[in-house]
Design an enzyme around this catalytic site. Structure first.
Site: not given
Length: 169
Positions: A10, A69, A141
């Site tokens: 992420d 991501e 996160d």
């Protein structure tokens, strides 16, 4: 399907979450998660930290695949650009080690884990904790990175079954 170790990322220019799972497509097991703290210094230095830390994680945990991501276009173009740079640093570290890279939008990750692309972060964190049997107090996160890894595990499993089923014709 054989077990595969997947590193989920992420990305963020100051804080990049990572999560590692091992999965056979049906069952996933938590290996490790955490956050890379790049700080608030000049962007090139932060990107170097992200690259080196992801490279060290790959060297230590030897994942077979990398899932990241995808960048979304934010209201602030400068923020989106910095996010893209952070993704690039993480992707380059994985590619340097020969890892295949897959990208998933936040909406696809949420849909895969929670069943709704509009799920909030709390719902995602709860599902990650439940699926991996870890504490629900995961750092946001890191939970998002584990969600990306789980999304990839489920997606590659489904595609693998589809490919196998399709090849029997």
């Amino acid at each position: 399907m054989a077990r595969t170790r997947i590193l989920g990322i992420d990305p963020g220019s100051r804080l990049t979450g990572y999560g590692i799972v091992e999965s056979d497509g049906r069952r996933s097991v938590h290996v490790r998660n955490g956050c890379i703290r790049a700080g608030s210094g000049p962007l090139p230095e932060r990107l170097g930290i992200i690259y080196r830390e992801v490279e060290a994680i790959v060297a230590d945990y030897r994942p077979g695949e990398l899932a990241v991501e995808a960048v979304f276009v934010a209201r602030n173009a400068a923020s989106a650009l910095k996010l893209g740079h952070a993704r690039g640093a993480a992707i380059c570290a994985g590619v340097h080690h020969g890892l295949p890279v897959s990208e998933y939008s936040a909406r696809v990750v949420k849909q895969a884990l929670v069943g709704s692309g509009a799920a909030d972060k709390r719902q995602v964190r709860h599902m990650v904790a439940r699926l991996l049997s870890v504490d629900d107090d995961l750092q946001e996160d890191a939970a998002d990175a584990l969600a990306v890894a789980l999304c990839h595990a489920h997606t590659r499993s489904t595609l693998g079954r589809y490919h196998i089923a399709g090849s029997r014709r």
